[in-house]
Design an enzyme around this catalytic site. Structure first.
Site, PDB file in Angstrom:
ATOM      1  N   LYS A 205       0.840  -1.228   0.000  1.00  0.00           N
ATOM      2  CA  LYS A 205       0.000   0.000   0.000  1.00  0.00           C
ATOM      3  C   LYS A 205       0.860   1.256   0.000  1.00  0.00           C
ATOM      4  CE  LYS A 205      -4.153  -2.050   1.977  1.00  0.00           C
ATOM      5  NZ  LYS A 205      -3.665  -3.303   2.571  1.00  0.00           N
TER       6      LYS A 205
HETATM    7  O1  6AU Z   1      -9.373 -11.869   5.373  1.00  0.00           O
HETATM    8  P1  6AU Z   1      -8.618 -11.037   6.372  1.00  0.00           P
HETATM    9  O2  6AU Z   1      -9.471 -10.023   7.064  1.00  0.00           O
HETATM   10  O3  6AU Z   1      -7.872 -11.871   7.359  1.00  0.00           O
HETATM   11  O4  6AU Z   1      -7.467 -10.269   5.563  1.00  0.00           O
HETATM   12  C1  6AU Z   1      -7.756  -9.342   4.557  1.00  0.00           C
HETATM   13  C2  6AU Z   1      -6.490  -8.879   3.872  1.00  0.00           C
HETATM   14  C3  6AU Z   1      -5.522  -8.150   4.759  1.00  0.00           C
HETATM   15  C4  6AU Z   1      -5.727  -6.682   4.494  1.00  0.00           C
HETATM   16  O5  6AU Z   1      -4.541  -5.957   4.618  1.00  0.00           O
HETATM   17  C5  6AU Z   1      -6.221  -6.707   3.042  1.00  0.00           C
HETATM   18  O6  6AU Z   1      -6.847  -7.957   2.839  1.00  0.00           O
HETATM   19  N1  6AU Z   1      -7.208  -5.633   2.734  1.00  0.00           N
HETATM   20  C6  6AU Z   1      -6.990  -4.765   1.657  1.00  0.00           C
HETATM   21  C7  6AU Z   1      -5.984  -4.958   0.640  1.00  0.00           C
HETATM   22  C8  6AU Z   1      -5.807  -6.225  -0.025  1.00  0.00           C
HETATM   23  O7  6AU Z   1      -5.392  -4.049   0.185  1.00  0.00           O
HETATM   24  C9  6AU Z   1      -7.841  -3.680   1.458  1.00  0.00           C
HETATM   25  C10 6AU Z   1      -9.009  -3.574   2.241  1.00  0.00           C
HETATM   26  O8  6AU Z   1      -9.838  -2.676   2.025  1.00  0.00           O
HETATM   27  N2  6AU Z   1      -9.234  -4.500   3.198  1.00  0.00           N
HETATM   28  C11 6AU Z   1      -8.385  -5.527   3.456  1.00  0.00           C
HETATM   29  O9  6AU Z   1      -8.672  -6.324   4.335  1.00  0.00           O
HETATM   30  O10 6AU Z   1      -4.224  -8.552   4.358  1.00  0.00           O
END
Ligand code: 6AU
Length: 475
Positions: free
Chosen positions: A308
């Site tokens: 990010k």
């Molecule tokens: O399924 P989780 O909640 O264990 O993990 C979700 C992953 C994490 C966050 O850093 C990422 O997705 N993420 C992102 C990304 C990919 O950029 C954006 C967002 O809006 N929400 C989110 O959870 O690694």
């Protein structure tokens, strides 16, 4: 008793007097000059005018066999409300805000799948806003076969909507409106001629309309979309997704390098990408990167560092290609914020490292209470389209319209068992993020890493996501 046409003429005059229709030299949103400008937002300040408008609209709406009404946000929302009150016909509302999609429904109100809905709009140029609204309504099972608009600008919208299965009814066409205003002496012959030649020269042509129709990514297969992808990593992703039949990206948010490698090995056969936050690995050593790349090659998935990036270009260049993590030497994909502008993308583009590189730009987030606004999302999409040779896609939570179907929508916040965590993360089911929220790739982290058997969980998520994708392209 005045005839319908007389009422319509007077209404046109009142619109003109309320400054809702202006003649002169105006610049449209896309930078083209127009001799006529319609700003129907002002109608809310004239309740009598709104009342007349609703009376005129219900003459047409009464004859239609529809169960629900839905105004295209925002100008047409009060118009639809006025019609709904007169006919006692229920409304549904389509949410437009990008914020907080995690907890709120896209379509508010009470409805059942299979009900028919009339879309209400103020002005139609291309018809794309009506189409976007129809898509969201279709996404929850509501049928949209008709739309009613106050003013048809006669620039191709009616034809475009017809091709997409929506019949557009209008109270007034631009030609009619200008004709009435000429009769009242509100405009002179020169204005009538100007509008006429403007309309003759600004038709949205058949070819670009067809392009828009066939290029809508949500109905296209990944293999078809690969042809539009300009970025080499997104081209590869489309191919991997098609051949491995998976849209699953596992978020390997683990703090120990061995655990990450073990996870990669186990979920590898089921994923198209493995997303890391390499800065959370407590025992990080570049030694782990060789084995990680070897696993990625063997199982045919992409390595994706969720860094990010959000800083001035020069700092991003260092963060991307220098330091212990040396991201540009091993991760083909990274994430970046659009907040600091294009410098971030220019830096990633110009840095040393792997030739094949792609960026996912963050447009919306799954975090509760995010400060991202609608205009931020819009500008992010514009940036993604402009840099589509570098940008592989966008990270978002709703089915945002991407002009280029080669761009990929990546959606995190996916989990079967729970709806949120205790730090603001919001989850949706695999079917909902693909069918209602437009996800191409789904990011699943703890739904898999915390499962008793991550491999079994990955296979299960993969299947649910793929089935939803197949359903989406069949519809
Ligand atoms: O399924 P989780 O909640 O264990 O993990 C979700 C992953 C994490 C966050 O850093 C990422 O997705 N993420 C992102 C990304 C990919 O950029 C954006 C967002 O809006 N929400 C989110 O959870 O690694």
């Amino acid at each position: 008793m005045k005839s319908f046409e007389e009422k319509l003429k007077n209404f046109a005059k009142e619109l003109f007097e309320a400054n809702a229709i202006k003649f002169g030299e105006y610049k449209t949103k896309i930078g083209v000059m127009t001799p006529v400008y319609c700003d129907l937002r002002v109608i809310v300040s004239y309740p009598k005018l709104m009342d007349t408008l609703a009376d005129l609209l219900i003459v047409k709406v009464e004859k239609m066999n529809v169960e629900l009404l839905c105004g295209v946000p925002y100008t047409a929302l009060p118009i639809a409300t006025a019609v709904s009150l007169k006919l006692l016909k229920p409304m549904v509302m389509r949410r437009k805000e990008a914020k907080d999609y995690g907890t709120k429904k896209l379509i508010e109100g009470i409805f059942t799948a299979g009900q028919t809905c009339l879309i209400v709009e103020d002005v139609v140029t291309s018809g794309s806003s009506i189409l976007e609204t129809a898509k969201d309504l279709n996404g929850v099972g509501i049928k949209c076969t008709d739309a009613i608009v106050l003013l048809n600008r006669e620039q191709g919208g009616e034809h475009f909507l017809m091709k997409n299965g929506i019949k557009m009814h209008s109270l007034l066409t631009l030609t009619q409106m200008v004709g009435y205003l000429r009769e009242f002496g509100c405009v002179d012959d020169a204005v009538v001629e100007q509008v006429k030649s403007y309309l003759a020269n600004t038709q949205i042509d058949e070819v670009s309309l067809n392009e828009t129709i066939t290029k809508d990514r949500l109905g296209l297969s990944f293999l078809d979309r690969a042809k539009y992808a300009k970025n080499p990593v997104s081209q590869e992703l489309f191919k991997i997704m098609s051949s491995k039949q998976t849209t699953l990206c596992v978020a390997a948010d683990l703090t120990n390098s061995t655990d990450i490698l073990n996870l990669a090995e186990r979920v590898g056969p089921h994923i198209c990408a493995l997303k890391t936050h390499i800065d959370i690995v407590e025992d990080f050593h570049p030694n782990m990167l060789g084995p990680l790349q070897e696993i990625a090659n063997r199982h045919n998935f992409i390595l994706f560092e969720d860094r990010k990036f959000c800083d001035i270009g020069k700092t991003v260049e260092y963060q991307y290609s220098k330091g212990g993590g040396c991201i540009s030497s091993w991760a083909n994909l990274v994430t970046a914020h659009s907040l600091l502008g294009k410098g971030v993308l220019d830096a990633i583009k110009g840095s040393e490292g792997l030739q094949k590189r792609g960026v996912f730009l963050l447009a919306e987030t799954s975090a509760a209470g995010s400060l991202i606004t609608e205009s931020y999302v819009k500008s992010t999409l514009e940036m993604a389209e402009e840099y589509s040779d570098l940008v592989a896609g966008i990270v978002c939570q709703s089915p945002l319209f991407l002009k280029n179907p080669g761009l990929i929508q990546l959606t995190p916040g996916v989990r079967i068992d729970i709806k949120k965590d205790d730090l603001g993360q919001q989850y949706n089911s695999p079917a909902s993020i693909v069918l209602e929220r437009g996800a191409d790739i789904a990011v699943v982290g703890r739904g898999i890493t915390l499962a008793k058997d991550p491999e079994v969980a990955a296979a299960a998520y993969k299947k649910l996501l793929w089935d939803a994708y197949l359903q989406r392209i069949k519809e």
